[in-house]
Motif scaffolding. Sequence first.
Motif, PDB file in Angstrom:
ATOM      1  N   ILE A 412       0.825  -1.201   0.000  1.00  0.00           N
ATOM      2  CA  ILE A 412       0.000   0.000   0.000  1.00  0.00           C
ATOM      3  C   ILE A 412       0.861   1.253   0.000  1.00  0.00           C
ATOM      4  O   ILE A 412       0.598   2.217  -0.733  1.00  0.00           O
ATOM      5  N   ARG A 413       1.905   1.264   0.793  1.00  0.00           N
ATOM      6  CA  ARG A 413       2.782   2.438   0.846  1.00  0.00           C
ATOM      7  C   ARG A 413       3.500   2.655  -0.474  1.00  0.00           C
ATOM      8  O   ARG A 413       3.760   3.791  -0.873  1.00  0.00           O
ATOM      9  N   GLU A 414       3.796   1.557  -1.170  1.00  0.00           N
ATOM     10  CA  GLU A 414       4.420   1.688  -2.488  1.00  0.00           C
ATOM     11  C   GLU A 414       3.447   2.321  -3.481  1.00  0.00           C
ATOM     12  O   GLU A 414       3.838   3.143  -4.312  1.00  0.00           O
ATOM     13  N   ALA A 415       2.168   1.949  -3.373  1.00  0.00           N
ATOM     14  CA  ALA A 415       1.161   2.495  -4.288  1.00  0.00           C
ATOM     15  C   ALA A 415       0.851   3.960  -3.994  1.00  0.00           C
ATOM     16  O   ALA A 415       0.660   4.766  -4.909  1.00  0.00           O
ATOM     17  N   ILE A 416       0.789   4.315  -2.717  1.00  0.00           N
ATOM     18  CA  ILE A 416       0.422   5.674  -2.333  1.00  0.00           C
ATOM     19  C   ILE A 416       1.632   6.584  -2.262  1.00  0.00           C
ATOM     20  O   ILE A 416       1.566   7.762  -2.633  1.00  0.00           O
ATOM     21  N   GLY A 417       2.747   6.055  -1.784  1.00  0.00           N
ATOM     22  CA  GLY A 417       3.965   6.846  -1.616  1.00  0.00           C
ATOM     23  C   GLY A 417       4.550   6.601  -0.244  1.00  0.00           C
ATOM     24  O   GLY A 417       3.865   6.776   0.764  1.00  0.00           O
ATOM     25  N   GLN A 418       5.824   6.181  -0.198  1.00  0.00           N
ATOM     26  CA  GLN A 418       6.449   5.821   1.074  1.00  0.00           C
ATOM     27  C   GLN A 418       6.472   6.980   2.052  1.00  0.00           C
ATOM     28  O   GLN A 418       6.267   6.803   3.257  1.00  0.00           O
ATOM     29  N   THR A 419       6.696   8.201   1.548  1.00  0.00           N
ATOM     30  CA  THR A 419       6.770   9.353   2.445  1.00  0.00           C
ATOM     31  C   THR A 419       5.395   9.940   2.742  1.00  0.00           C
ATOM     32  O   THR A 419       5.225  10.673   3.711  1.00  0.00           O
TER      33      THR A 419
END
Length: 462
Positions: A412-419
Amino acid sequence: MGSIFSTSSTVLFSIETGLNSSWDMDDEYEKFVRRMNPPRVVIDNEACKSATVIRVDSANKHGILLEVVQVLTDLNLIITKAYISSDGGWFMDVFNVTDREGNKLKDECLLEYISKSLGADSSYVPSMRRSVGVEQSTNHTSIELTGTDRPGLLSEVCAVLTCLKCNVVNGEVWTHNTRAAAVMLVTDEETGAAITDPERLSKIKEMLCNVLKGNNKTREAKTVVSLGVTHTERRLHQMMFADRDYERSDSDTLDEKLRPNVTVVNWHDKDYSVVTIRCKDRPKLLFDTVCTLTDMQYVVFHANVDAEGAEAYQEYYIRHIDGSPVNSEAERQRVIQCLEAAIERRVSEGLKLELCTTDRVGLLSDVTRIFRENSLSVTRAEVMTRAGKAINTFYVRDAAGNPVDAKTIDSIREAIGQTILQVRGCFESPKSQAQESPTRFLFGGLFKSRSLYNFGLVRSYS
């Protein structure tokens, strides 16, 4: 095909355009009493080693305890101890408070704000009419939703609002005991201001009512337009209380050990009912319980609160507003159930995720879509926009109500953005998962629910 929508739903709208009507005679009398007996606020950083002591003395009136507690909790202060006494026409409240890090309050601006908010210069009025600390505004339209929790409900609401060129700038969603309540502040996509056009408001109401009631014709959704201001958490308590979320069915299998310990006994010598609460401590617990007692029309004459340890202890000496203590077993059980519900509503199940990014129309729908594609459901949500930034908090579990594994969050963080998306808290072990919640479905089934097109919802509002 059977309906998947709520059998009992309510939609409330208010355009926050400020109050231009004069106060009634009761308000004028209260102002007079207040001028003659102004509140006195003393803030002491020396009396206690671990907390700032705030003492408030004032003429007594129903709901004033809630108003004081609301001011403190709105500032994100932690109340570790409290002593309340309000016999006769005067009350005295003493609170030991800290900031969220457990430190005393040292900021002079904050201390001055507390003094003004609670003291002689304060402008708060009875909480049954308005809420403390909320300014009138022409910047947004407030939409209140209550109904049966089910898969995809909030996602469809957001889809309708996006279709109607409405942007959700702030909001909060609670679920409890299969019920859902939301307060959402929206603006016009093009102007960034409140939506005031009657025809457009009528269309928004119509379409949201269609979402809430679906094909179920046994009970119609209700719509109300009013002027006023909204204190989100106070309204959520009132909405869920009115929706009777405290009523438990015979099939409710929640472990008794997970419930708050609430007892109600009568002290016959003094004609009080004594309410005792023991439960795990958390921020705003005192606000939640005092809010419910106030809305149930009980007056707190004395109270002791101790929340310095992991477990909070609260003791209230109450009477009904008509002067009588709790006088039947049915009333006693209702007080217990309502206080249990008030405490449980804010309990957050699941892993906490925080999202911070540039705000845009449809952001909430897009984020929850990604959650759903990764088989997650959201049990509670807070949506906030500040200076063009969206700051959203989600509590998530998997679609079956179990803890989320680290690989899913990484995806999920990869899809939305790690930061952009940060994880707060620790991943749970499957062995330590809590009882499956009956309120976990609000964001679930984002696309498994019936298509909006089936109900003619995706179309221009004009």
